[in-house]
Design a protein around this motif. Structure first.
Motif, PDB file in Angstrom:
ATOM      1  N   HIS A  75       0.867  -1.182   0.000  1.00  0.00           N
ATOM      2  CA  HIS A  75       0.000   0.000   0.000  1.00  0.00           C
ATOM      3  C   HIS A  75       0.898   1.224   0.000  1.00  0.00           C
ATOM      4  CE1 HIS A  75      -3.707   2.266   0.550  1.00  0.00           C
ATOM      5  NE2 HIS A  75      -3.063   3.017   1.436  1.00  0.00           N
ATOM      6  N   GLU A 114       2.217   5.435 -10.563  1.00  0.00           N
ATOM      7  CA  GLU A 114       1.018   4.715 -10.988  1.00  0.00           C
ATOM      8  C   GLU A 114       1.387   3.456 -11.768  1.00  0.00           C
ATOM      9  OE1 GLU A 114      -2.132   8.464 -11.264  1.00  0.00           O
ATOM     10  OE2 GLU A 114      -1.106   7.753 -13.090  1.00  0.00           O
ATOM     11  N   CYS A 171       2.855   0.748  -9.344  1.00  0.00           N
ATOM     12  CA  CYS A 171       1.809   0.144  -8.516  1.00  0.00           C
ATOM     13  C   CYS A 171       0.950  -0.826  -9.330  1.00  0.00           C
ATOM     14  CB  CYS A 171       0.937   1.230  -7.889  1.00  0.00           C
ATOM     15  SG  CYS A 171       1.756   2.112  -6.533  1.00  0.00           S
ATOM     16  N   GLN A 172       0.658  -0.456 -10.558  1.00  0.00           N
ATOM     17  CA  GLN A 172      -0.126  -1.350 -11.420  1.00  0.00           C
ATOM     18  C   GLN A 172       0.640  -2.640 -11.686  1.00  0.00           C
ATOM     19  OE1 GLN A 172      -1.489   0.448 -15.039  1.00  0.00           O
ATOM     20  NE2 GLN A 172      -2.730  -1.295 -15.641  1.00  0.00           N
ATOM     21  N   ALA A 186      -0.076  -3.209  -6.431  1.00  0.00           N
ATOM     22  CA  ALA A 186      -0.079  -2.401  -5.212  1.00  0.00           C
ATOM     23  C   ALA A 186      -1.197  -1.369  -5.277  1.00  0.00           C
ATOM     24  CB  ALA A 186       1.270  -1.702  -5.045  1.00  0.00           C
ATOM     25  N   THR A 187      -1.640  -0.907  -4.115  1.00  0.00           N
ATOM     26  CA  THR A 187      -2.654   0.145  -4.067  1.00  0.00           C
ATOM     27  C   THR A 187      -1.976   1.479  -3.816  1.00  0.00           C
ATOM     28  OG1 THR A 187      -2.988  -0.367  -1.716  1.00  0.00           O
ATOM     29  CG2 THR A 187      -4.523  -1.338  -3.288  1.00  0.00           C
ATOM     30  N   LEU A 188      -2.448   2.517  -4.486  1.00  0.00           N
ATOM     31  CA  LEU A 188      -1.842   3.841  -4.396  1.00  0.00           C
ATOM     32  C   LEU A 188      -2.863   4.825  -3.845  1.00  0.00           C
ATOM     33  CD1 LEU A 188       0.420   5.868  -4.937  1.00  0.00           C
ATOM     34  CD2 LEU A 188      -0.282   5.931  -7.342  1.00  0.00           C
ATOM     35  N   GLU A 189      -2.542   5.414  -2.701  1.00  0.00           N
ATOM     36  CA  GLU A 189      -3.432   6.358  -2.035  1.00  0.00           C
ATOM     37  C   GLU A 189      -2.838   7.767  -2.115  1.00  0.00           C
ATOM     38  OE1 GLU A 189      -5.276   7.184   2.468  1.00  0.00           O
ATOM     39  OE2 GLU A 189      -4.037   5.416   2.081  1.00  0.00           O
ATOM     40  N   ARG A 245      -3.631   3.387   8.013  1.00  0.00           N
ATOM     41  CA  ARG A 245      -3.564   2.129   7.256  1.00  0.00           C
ATOM     42  C   ARG A 245      -3.053   0.978   8.118  1.00  0.00           C
ATOM     43  NH1 ARG A 245      -5.973  -0.109   2.788  1.00  0.00           N
ATOM     44  NH2 ARG A 245      -4.720  -1.885   2.107  1.00  0.00           N
TER      45      ARG A 245
END
Length: 414
Positions: A194, A209, A212-213, A217-220, A251
């Motif tokens: 994350h 971006e 993460c793709q 992974a998640t991008l906040e 998180r």
């Protein structure tokens, strides 16, 4: 460039070789092998790894402070230090004792020699052993230079990645574009991580971006904290850093921690991070200090100036900038027409000189002055100052410069 002379009391000179002796030697394999030889200390403890160009130390500090406020046990690694190597390794706000650190480094000498560890790698390894002995809930690991090959990246359990502002710095090692530098830093993002960041330059955003793709992974993305939040660190930039720290702490609840919003607020308010937009004293005179040492940090410092100086008012700068930094660009960003800048050496480091900067920046040459040390400048500025407005000079350009002033007690806390 000139190298100033300084003979500080280096607490660990007999155990850690000077940087110049090894130079920049980035590798992940050495650290991974060394940690494996030590039975992978702290491998089971989750870490938030903090990367970026500017602000990562502040983010790490605020996360650590939030964890402490929540009653969780956490270990923090940071770099560089200001006055003591012990600053780099903390457990719940307590720096490691010098005797402990010396003992750990001595014990590590066979492993360090066998795996040819750099001083930074030795310190991170020592930190892991120290953390293992303290039964921690979380680690907060500030990356050094880059990320992909950073010693902190050898830790196998990094489900959270907090990212500070990414800009142009250390180009000789990381690349000459924002895309290249961002790629080195984004490489720390592992499968399923994350990732938290405040807004970045477009080129940086695209890299984050894409990484993460690729990693699932998640991008906040977070917005700077409002003025309703009390922060222990000064400056508008800290609202951006505080937002990243807050999101990381929130998180952590997804990993079994129980951290309330009130504990986060208290932690961010109690955070302390010396040398960053801090007011210190010299002979009862106020002096501002800031570790800004690259163009992006200079841009932020120039923005912060608007809070203490009206447009057109003179600002006195005392700048010590290492020879491999982008000093000409920093000058162009910081200096307004009425300003004056004293150029001083960074103790113990090859530094830019007034003559060099005057040649490269001829339009600013008339604003530049030369001095052998900061204290000479302060004596000159404050002599016979009765009846004059109380100007507050700003010392910037290098954390090493600020650290030396604190270590030699030239500057003191109010």
């Amino acid at each position: 460039m000139t190298r100033s002379k300084l003979d500080p009391l280096d607490e660990l000179a007999d155990l850690l070789s000077p940087f110049e002796q090894r130079g920049m030697d980035l590798s992940l394999e050495r650290m991974q092998a060394a940690l494996a030889a030590l039975a992978n200390p702290c491998a089971g403890v989750p870490a938030v790894q903090v990367v970026g160009t500017n602000g990562k130390g502040s983010i790490a500090c605020m996360i650590h402070s939030g964890l402490t406020a929540a009653g969780l046990r956490s270990g923090l690694t940071t770099s560089p230090h200001l006055t003591s190597w012990c600053e780099r390794i903390c457990v719940n706000q307590q720096q490691i004792e010098l005797a402990q650190l010396r003992q750990l480094l001595r014990q590590l000498q066979p492993v360090a020699r066998h795996h040819n560890l750099t001083p930074f790698e030795q310190l991170i390894t020592a930190a892991m052993i120290h953390f293992e002995a303290n039964a921690l809930d979380w680690l907060v690991l500030e990356a050094g230079l880059g990320g992909r090959l950073d010693a902190t990246t050898a830790h196998p359990n990094r489900p959270l990645i907090a990212i500070g502002s990414i800009g142009m710095d250390h180009c000789e090692h990381l690349g000459n574009s924002l895309t290249a530098i961002s790629s080195e830093k984004a490489a720390v993002i592992g499968p399923g991580a994350h990732v938290i960041s405040a807004p970045q330059h477009d080129a940086v955003t695209k890299v984050l971006e894409a990484r993460c793709q690729d990693m699932g992974a998640t991008l906040e993305w977070v917005k700077p904290l409002t003025n309703e939040w009390e922060l222990g660190l000064s400056g508008h930039l800290q609202r951006r850093n505080g937002a990243v720290a807050r999101a990381a702490l929130r998180r952590m609840n997804a990993f079994g921690s129980a951290i309330t919003e009130e504990q986060i607020r208290r932690g961010l308010a109690q955070a302390r991070w010396p040398g960053r937009l801090q007011t210190l004293h010299w002979n009862h005179h106020s002096v501002r200090v800031d570790g800004a040492h690259n163009p992006d940090a200079a841009e932020q410092l120039a923005l912060e100036r608007r809070d203490w100086s009206e447009s057109g008012h003179q600002q006195i700068w005392i700048l010590g900038i290492q020879g491999h930094k982008q000093a000409p660009e920093m000058l162009r960003i910081l200096l307004e027409p009425n300003d004056e800048a004293w150029i001083v050496p960074v103790p113990g480091h090859v530094s830019w000189t007034t003559d060099q900067l005057s040649e490269i920046c001829p339009t600013h040459a008339h604003q530049l002055r030369s001095a052998s040390c900061v204290e000479d400048v302060l004596v000159n500025l404050f002599k016979n100052d009765s009846g004059k407005p109380k100007l507050i000079p700003v010392i910037a350009g290098s954390l090493y410069l600020i650290g030396s002033l604190l270590a030699e007690k030239v500057l003191k806390e109010p």
